[in-house]
Structures are given as structure tokens and as C-alpha cells.
Design a protein around this motif. Structure first.
Motif, PDB file in Angstrom:
ATOM      1  N   UNK A   1      13.859  74.212  15.392  1.00 48.61           N
ATOM      2  CA  UNK A   1      13.084  73.327  16.272  1.00 48.61           C
ATOM      3  C   UNK A   1      11.868  74.029  16.877  1.00 48.61           C
ATOM      4  N   UNK A   2      11.631  75.290  16.530  1.00 50.51           N
ATOM      5  CA  UNK A   2      10.550  76.030  17.180  1.00 50.51           C
ATOM      6  C   UNK A   2       9.176  75.457  16.864  1.00 50.51           C
ATOM      7  N   UNK A   3       8.941  75.015  15.624  1.00 49.97           N
ATOM      8  CA  UNK A   3       7.649  74.414  15.295  1.00 49.97           C
ATOM      9  C   UNK A   3       7.382  73.196  16.174  1.00 49.97           C
ATOM     10  N   UNK A   4       8.379  72.346  16.332  1.00 48.47           N
ATOM     11  CA  UNK A   4       8.225  71.146  17.150  1.00 48.47           C
ATOM     12  C   UNK A   4       8.000  71.517  18.607  1.00 48.47           C
ATOM     13  N   UNK A   5       8.704  72.526  19.084  1.00 50.20           N
ATOM     14  CA  UNK A   5       8.557  72.959  20.472  1.00 50.20           C
ATOM     15  C   UNK A   5       7.156  73.492  20.742  1.00 50.20           C
TER      16      UNK A   5
ATOM     17  N   UNK B   1       3.086  83.034  18.041  1.00 49.81           N
ATOM     18  CA  UNK B   1       2.096  83.698  18.892  1.00 49.81           C
ATOM     19  C   UNK B   1       1.054  84.423  18.069  1.00 49.81           C
ATOM     20  N   UNK B   2       1.482  85.115  17.030  1.00 49.80           N
ATOM     21  CA  UNK B   2       0.565  85.905  16.214  1.00 49.80           C
ATOM     22  C   UNK B   2      -0.486  85.044  15.526  1.00 49.80           C
ATOM     23  N   UNK B   3      -0.165  83.783  15.283  1.00 53.11           N
ATOM     24  CA  UNK B   3      -1.097  82.885  14.588  1.00 53.11           C
ATOM     25  C   UNK B   3      -1.726  81.847  15.508  1.00 53.11           C
ATOM     26  N   UNK B   4      -1.698  82.125  16.814  1.00 47.51           N
ATOM     27  CA  UNK B   4      -2.203  81.146  17.786  1.00 47.51           C
ATOM     28  C   UNK B   4      -3.646  81.374  18.183  1.00 47.51           C
ATOM     29  N   UNK B   5      -4.270  82.423  17.654  1.00 47.41           N
ATOM     30  CA  UNK B   5      -5.639  82.730  18.063  1.00 47.41           C
ATOM     31  C   UNK B   5      -5.730  83.162  19.509  1.00 47.41           C
TER      32      UNK B   5
ATOM     33  N   UNK C   1       4.231  73.229  18.619  1.00 47.86           N
ATOM     34  CA  UNK C   1       3.081  72.422  18.200  1.00 47.86           C
ATOM     35  C   UNK C   1       3.142  70.988  18.689  1.00 47.86           C
ATOM     36  N   UNK C   2       4.307  70.506  19.056  1.00 50.79           N
ATOM     37  CA  UNK C   2       4.464  69.163  19.604  1.00 50.79           C
ATOM     38  C   UNK C   2       3.933  68.088  18.673  1.00 50.79           C
ATOM     39  N   UNK C   3       4.257  68.268  17.387  1.00 45.99           N
ATOM     40  CA  UNK C   3       3.914  67.266  16.375  1.00 45.99           C
ATOM     41  C   UNK C   3       5.219  66.820  15.727  1.00 45.99           C
ATOM     42  N   UNK C   4       5.644  65.626  16.077  1.00 46.11           N
ATOM     43  CA  UNK C   4       6.910  65.112  15.575  1.00 46.11           C
ATOM     44  C   UNK C   4       7.623  64.324  16.648  1.00 46.11           C
ATOM     45  N   UNK C   5       8.773  63.765  16.336  1.00 50.67           N
ATOM     46  CA  UNK C   5       9.493  62.899  17.288  1.00 50.67           C
ATOM     47  C   UNK C   5      10.007  63.683  18.494  1.00 50.67           C
ATOM     48  N   UNK C   6       9.734  63.192  19.694  1.00 52.13           N
ATOM     49  CA  UNK C   6      10.238  63.855  20.896  1.00 52.13           C
ATOM     50  C   UNK C   6      11.766  63.825  20.937  1.00 52.13           C
ATOM     51  N   UNK C   7      12.343  62.807  20.316  1.00 51.58           N
ATOM     52  CA  UNK C   7      13.809  62.689  20.331  1.00 51.58           C
ATOM     53  C   UNK C   7      14.491  63.879  19.673  1.00 51.58           C
ATOM     54  N   UNK C   8      13.787  64.578  18.787  1.00 55.57           N
ATOM     55  CA  UNK C   8      14.384  65.729  18.114  1.00 55.57           C
ATOM     56  C   UNK C   8      14.567  66.926  19.050  1.00 55.57           C
ATOM     57  N   UNK C   9      13.963  66.877  20.236  1.00 56.14           N
ATOM     58  CA  UNK C   9      14.143  67.941  21.229  1.00 56.14           C
ATOM     59  C   UNK C   9      15.003  67.495  22.407  1.00 56.14           C
TER      60      UNK C   9
END
Length: 335
Positions: A215-219, A175-179, A221-229
Motif C-alpha cells: 500500500x506504500x505507493x497509494x499512501x 524518497x530517493x525518487x521524489x526530487x 502518491x494518493x492515486x487510487x481508491x481511498x477505500x484501499x487505505x
């Protein structure tokens, strides 16, 4: 793992759930509207009963459910040192759009003097013609993503024990780095706490459970395989239990774009022997992109795949409960 081993080695319900392979899918709350009100901690177990000033809101919610069938989920969020203002209360209200298919819930946000909270909430729920008098308190935040993460430790210790570290990471880093495009809040009981730590991601209204820091980065930013979530997805609040189970498999097929498609879902047939946990169901979901270039239909069969034992609440000598697990045995893209 035997009952004796679990009770010896575990006291947190979410650890028992995870160790036994309980799948969180299908456990997202399916509501027409969500209401979040800033209320300082500590929060008792029976939070709303301990807030008599909010009784008119609870009474109206009961009335709307009875008369109009409107299902409302009301929760508290903790004031934030950066987001919040002294002597003012933030109100976040998300409602299912009136159109049949939708992507996300419609948002209204107000920051009002403490003494106006009940008046504004009652207007949101039943008297929208009164809202113009509070227009100066309206916040234009439709473009802000809000994550509510359960840290309600008095409800179940697992929520505080496992929820707070994830909140701290999401709040201080993401959140702090989301602008200003992402806000992260601590909230009261989200559930089920055997899937702690849990969060709901608005405006889409997607629930996630058994979350881990990795898994928070993937959650976010949604960059990466969906299967990992896959193993963390509880489901979308716009769908019922069996529809949520089917929808996850469709997401696996379509990837991240799936979250941007409007959906209309229908349960074509369902086992009637168990109202809450049927043995099977046939589900259809029609989808289309905003510009209309992508559209289609999936049909799926959801079936019980077995059972696992879980613990509904944390502590010693808590009983274990056998719960059904589901799989999608057939998935066809028919259009």
C-alpha cells in the motif's frame, strides 16, 4: 482464535492485533505540537531519561502542559547519511496553527551545532524572540513532506521487525525518487506498537498503522481508491479519538480532496461512563477548501460495535486484553 493458539503461533503484538481484526482508527496521538531531534541510535527503551542533556526540554514540556495546557510529543529521529551533517543536529518542530480550522501543522526546522540544540528548542517552545539569532541555521523546508516511521525495536521488537523493511522501501524508492520533496526518517516510539508498522506523515500529521509494502505507493502518491487505505488509517493528529473515528468515514465520502480541507471539529455529546473509551459520541465537523469554493458540515454518531482481544506488547506469555471497537452508525452531510 483461542488464547492458546495465539500464544503458540504469535509472539509479535501487531500480528495478534491484525489476526483478530483490531481496527487502528482512533489511535493517533492528538497533540498541539511535535518535536523531532536527530539522535544517533541505539535508542534505549526509556529514551529521554537516558539523554540527560535534554532534561531542560522535558522539564519545560511538563511546565507548559501544566500552565498552558500545551501537549507536546517529543521524539528522536535517526541521522541520515544523505540528509544529516556531522557535528550538527536537525530539529523539526510542528505546531498546531492558531486559527480554529486548519489543514496541516506549521513547521520550523533548524540545523544547529550539537551544543546549541537545547537552547534552540527552548526558544522554539517558550522564547521565540530569541530565534532571530539562529536565523542562519533555519531551513526553508516548508514544502518538504516528512514521514517518520517507528523502528524503535528496543521499545517493542515488532517496531523494529516490521518497521525497518517499510522504512527501507520508502527511503530507497519513494524518497530517493521524489526530487527532494519527500524525506523519510526512522523514529522512536510512535505507537501503539500493536499497530506496527506505524508512521506519521507531516505536515498534515496523519498516522498510519498495520502498514504493508503493497500500500506504500497509494499512501505516498494518493492515486487510487481511498477505500484501499481504510484499514490502515489511525487518524489525524488534529482530532480527538472519537473525532478521528468519525473523520475517516467523511474521508471515504469526499475522497483525497478531504485532506486539503480545513476542519473545525466539535464533540456535541458523549457517553460519560468511560472517560477514555466511551460507548458512544456525537461529532460535528465543519470543513472548507482554501479558496472557499467547497464547504460543508458532517454530523456523525460513533458507537461501540463490539470487542476484540489484543496484545499490548510482544513476547511469549503476554496477556490478552479486550478492547472496544467502533463504527459510525449515522453520518449526515447537513450543509
Amino acid at each position: 482464535m483461542t488464547k492458546a493458539e495465539i500464544l503458540t503461533n504469535f509472539c509479535y503484538c501487531c500480528e495478534v492485533s491484525k489476526a483478530n481484526g483490531e481496527d487502528p482508527i482512533g489511535s493517533a496521538g492528538n497533540y498541539d505540537a511535535f518535536l523531532f531531534i536527530e539522535v544517533p541510535e541505539p535508542w534505549p527503551i526509556e529514551f529521554w531519561q537516558a539523554q540527560p542533556q535534554f532534561q531542560p526540554i522535558a522539564d519545560l514540556a511538563t511546565q507548559l502542559k501544566k500552565e498552558q495546557g500545551l501537549s507536546l510529543r517529543a521524539m528522536a529521529i535517526a541521522p541520515d547519511c544523505q540528509y544529516s551533517q556531522p557535528n550538527y543536529t536537525r530539529i523539526l518542530y510542528y505546531r498546531r496553527p492558531s486559527e480554529e480550522g486548519f489543514v496541516q501543522f506549521e513547521k520550523q526546522e533548524f540545523v544547529v551545532p550539537d551544543e546549541q540544540v537545547v537552547t534552540v528548542v527552548l526558544a522554539l517552545l517558550q522564547q521565540p524572540d530569541l530565534l532571530p539569532q539562529f536565523e542562519s541555521s533555519r531551513q526553508e523546508t516548508e514544502d518538504i513532506r516528512e514521514m517518520m516511521l517507528c523502528t524503535h525495536g528496543s521499545y517493542d521488537v515488532a517496531c523494529g521487525r516490521f518497521g525497518y523493511p517499510l522504512y527501507r522501501q520508502l527511503r530507497s524508492e519513494h524518497a530517493a525518487n521524489s526530487g527532494g520533496k519527500l524525506r523519510v526518517w526512522r523514529c522512536t516510539h510512535l505507537g501503539p506498537h500493536n499497530f506496527a508498522p506505524t508512521l506519521v506523515d507531516f505536515p498534515e500529521g496523519r498516522y498510519w498503522g498495520h502498514l504493508e509494502l503493497e500500500v506504500l505507493d497509494l499512501l505516498v502518491y494518493r492515486r487510487g481508491p481511498v477505500a484501499d487505505l481504510y484499514d490502515y488509517y489511525q487518524g489525524w493528529a488534529g482530532l480527538s479519538q472519537v473525532e478521528q473515528i468519525a473523520e475517516r468515514e467523511m474521508w471515504m465520502q469526499e475522497g483525497w480532496n478531504w485532506f486539503h480541507y480545513a476542519k473545525v471539529s466539535q464533540v456535541l455529546a458523549m457517553d460519560e461512563s468511560d472517560e477514555y473509551y466511551p460507548d458512544w459520541a456525537e461529532v460535528r465537523i465543519d470543513f472548507n477548501s482554501h479558496e472557499g469554493r467547497v464547504s460543508g458540515t458532517y454530523e456523525a454518531r460513533v458507537e461501540v460495535s463490539g470487542t476484540v482481544k489484543t496484545m499490548w506488547s510482544s513476547g511469549k506469555d503476554k496477556p490478552l486484553w479486550e478492547v472496544k471497537q467502533y463504527r459510525v452508525s449515522r453520518l449526515n452531510k447537513v450543509v
